[in-house]
Write a protein that holds these residues in place. Structure first.
Motif, PDB file in Angstrom:
ATOM      1  N   GLU A   1       0.856  -1.193   0.000  1.00  0.00           N
ATOM      2  CA  GLU A   1       0.000   0.000   0.000  1.00  0.00           C
ATOM      3  C   GLU A   1       0.890   1.240   0.000  1.00  0.00           C
ATOM      4  O   GLU A   1       1.863   1.305   0.750  1.00  0.00           O
ATOM      5  CB  GLU A   1      -0.888  -0.032   1.251  1.00  0.00           C
ATOM      6  CG  GLU A   1      -2.131   0.805   1.150  1.00  0.00           C
ATOM      7  CD  GLU A   1      -3.278   0.261   2.029  1.00  0.00           C
ATOM      8  OE1 GLU A   1      -4.314   0.922   2.054  1.00  0.00           O
ATOM      9  OE2 GLU A   1      -3.132  -0.794   2.673  1.00  0.00           O
TER      10      GLU A   1
ATOM     11  N   ASP B   1     -12.219   3.723   1.893  1.00  0.00           N
ATOM     12  CA  ASP B   1     -11.484   3.694   3.169  1.00  0.00           C
ATOM     13  C   ASP B   1     -12.415   3.428   4.357  1.00  0.00           C
ATOM     14  O   ASP B   1     -11.954   3.374   5.496  1.00  0.00           O
ATOM     15  CB  ASP B   1     -10.717   5.012   3.386  1.00  0.00           C
ATOM     16  CG  ASP B   1     -11.640   6.204   3.519  1.00  0.00           C
ATOM     17  OD1 ASP B   1     -11.625   6.860   4.564  1.00  0.00           O
ATOM     18  OD2 ASP B   1     -12.385   6.485   2.562  1.00  0.00           O
TER      19      ASP B   1
ATOM     20  N   MET C   1      -7.188   2.419   3.886  1.00  0.00           N
ATOM     21  CA  MET C   1      -6.512   3.618   4.395  1.00  0.00           C
ATOM     22  C   MET C   1      -6.871   4.792   3.505  1.00  0.00           C
ATOM     23  O   MET C   1      -6.803   4.686   2.280  1.00  0.00           O
ATOM     24  CB  MET C   1      -4.987   3.432   4.368  1.00  0.00           C
ATOM     25  CG  MET C   1      -4.440   2.552   5.452  1.00  0.00           C
ATOM     26  SD  MET C   1      -2.664   2.254   5.192  1.00  0.00           S
ATOM     27  CE  MET C   1      -2.015   3.899   5.353  1.00  0.00           C
ATOM     28  N   ARG C   2      -7.237   5.885   4.128  1.00  0.00           N
ATOM     29  CA  ARG C   2      -7.653   7.060   3.351  1.00  0.00           C
ATOM     30  C   ARG C   2      -6.513   7.534   2.454  1.00  0.00           C
ATOM     31  O   ARG C   2      -5.376   7.642   2.876  1.00  0.00           O
ATOM     32  CB  ARG C   2      -8.089   8.173   4.312  1.00  0.00           C
ATOM     33  CG  ARG C   2      -8.741   9.347   3.587  1.00  0.00           C
ATOM     34  CD  ARG C   2      -9.887   9.932   4.404  1.00  0.00           C
ATOM     35  NE  ARG C   2     -10.533  11.045   3.736  1.00  0.00           N
ATOM     36  CZ  ARG C   2     -11.371  10.932   2.711  1.00  0.00           C
ATOM     37  NH1 ARG C   2     -11.640   9.745   2.212  1.00  0.00           N
ATOM     38  NH2 ARG C   2     -11.929  11.991   2.164  1.00  0.00           N
TER      39      ARG C   2
ATOM     40  N   SER D   1      -4.811   6.223   0.168  1.00  0.00           N
ATOM     41  CA  SER D   1      -3.714   5.327  -0.224  1.00  0.00           C
ATOM     42  C   SER D   1      -4.023   4.724  -1.602  1.00  0.00           C
ATOM     43  O   SER D   1      -5.171   4.753  -2.063  1.00  0.00           O
ATOM     44  CB  SER D   1      -3.539   4.209   0.804  1.00  0.00           C
ATOM     45  OG  SER D   1      -4.598   3.277   0.687  1.00  0.00           O
TER      46      SER D   1
END
Length: 318
Positions: A35, A190, A209-210, A212
């Protein structure tokens, strides 16, 4: 369980570059996924893409999906469904020729933002391919050249929504598979999770994940690296609540690109020799179309046995 590899790309510009490159190499060898944060695509652009994608689903696709579910009787399923996926999708092609202007129902501002997002992802994909070359000891540009074919790479985006599902234990959002192509760049929801990869016989969540971008390796990179890097089986689970957005962009070889293990890596392996076949990418895709949800190894064996549709000639050294 080891933690899922997250790479801060800003660290490639400073004294932590060496350590960061090692994390990327380990992720490619042992996970097939990683990521990225601080990848250079602005949060504003990603927020706009997400907002317009979710609006487009609500306006143009949600009702169609509900009608499909009703017509198939999926809500009443009593046993596991193994021949279809609980997803609503459409596809955009960017390279070698874009079809964005031809896709019906897309608002003009959505077309424009998806073009800009794709241009950013293309640049990121090529940057990542060069980082992989560096880790593999291949000359810069080798992987891009290997993907090129006569018209450049194929690059396209699958825009998916995974709506809430009343029977998540019986229906997969997307059944387990490896990706056929090269490098996959995913902008995922996310808030609503669902993506999992298979590692050491266990299903592992790919953490939402925000802002990403999740990267995974396709079958062609496994072939070119002679198995040093591997494509990994993954799937999408659906949830009883929440609609999961997934925007997966596929940076793949050109249709007529000839794919084979990099001679420099085969030499390095010594006695192991060339483990993977040489073939035209389009021939692999034709085979994959019917076998996507089956193991990849028989696909590689079938390509060894098959005469490709063009004369492949001797293996070139770059």
């Amino acid at each position: 369980m080891e933690t899922f590899p997250v790479i801060d790309m800003e660290k490639l510009n400073g004294e932590e570059r060496g350590v960061t490159m090692e994390v990327i190499n380990d992720a490619c060898e042992n996970w097939g996924f990683f990521e990225l944060v601080n990848h250079g695509i602005t949060h504003d652009l990603m927020d706009t893409v997400e907002k317009l994608t979710k609006e487009h689903y609500r306006k143009c696709m949600e009702q169609r999906f509900k009608e499909m579910v009703a017509s198939q009787g999926l809500e009443a399923a009593q046993s596991e469904i193994n021949d279809m996926d609980w997803e609503s999708t459409f596809f955009l092609r960017h390279l070698p020729l874009s079809n964005i202007s031809e896709i019906p129902d897309l608002e003009e501002d959505y077309r424009k933002v998806m073009k800009e997002f794709a241009a950013n992802l293309e640049k990121l994909a090529e940057q990542l391919l060069d980082l992989l070359c560096e880790n593999l000891g291949l000359e810069k540009g080798y992987l891009k050249k290997a993907f090129y074919g006569s018209k450049g790479p194929n690059f396209g985006t699958k825009v998916s929504n995974y709506p809430p599902c009343p029977k998540p234990e019986l229906i997969k959002g997307l059944r387990a598979h490896t990706d056929a192509g090269g490098l996959i760049l995913l902008f995922q929801d996310d808030k609503v999770s669902g993506l999992q990869l298979l590692k050491d016989g266990k299903w592992v969540d790919v953490p939402p994940m925000r802002h990403s971008i999740v990267i995974n390796l396709g079958d062609q990179l496994e072939v070119i690296t002679n198995g040093k890097y591997k494509s990994v089986v993954h799937r999408v689970l659906v949830q009883p609540e929440g609609n999961r957005m997934s925007i997966a962009s596929f940076y793949n070889p050109g249709s007529d690109a000839v794919i084979y293990p990099a001679p420099a890596l085969v030499e390095k392996e010594g006695e192991k020799g060339q483990v993977y076949p040489k073939f035209v990418f389009d021939d692999y895709m034709k085979l994959y179309a019917g076998l996507k949800f089956q193991a990849k190894e028989p696909r590689f064996e079938a390509m060894k046995a098959m005469k490709s549709t063009v004369n492949l000639g001797p293996i070139a050294t770059v």
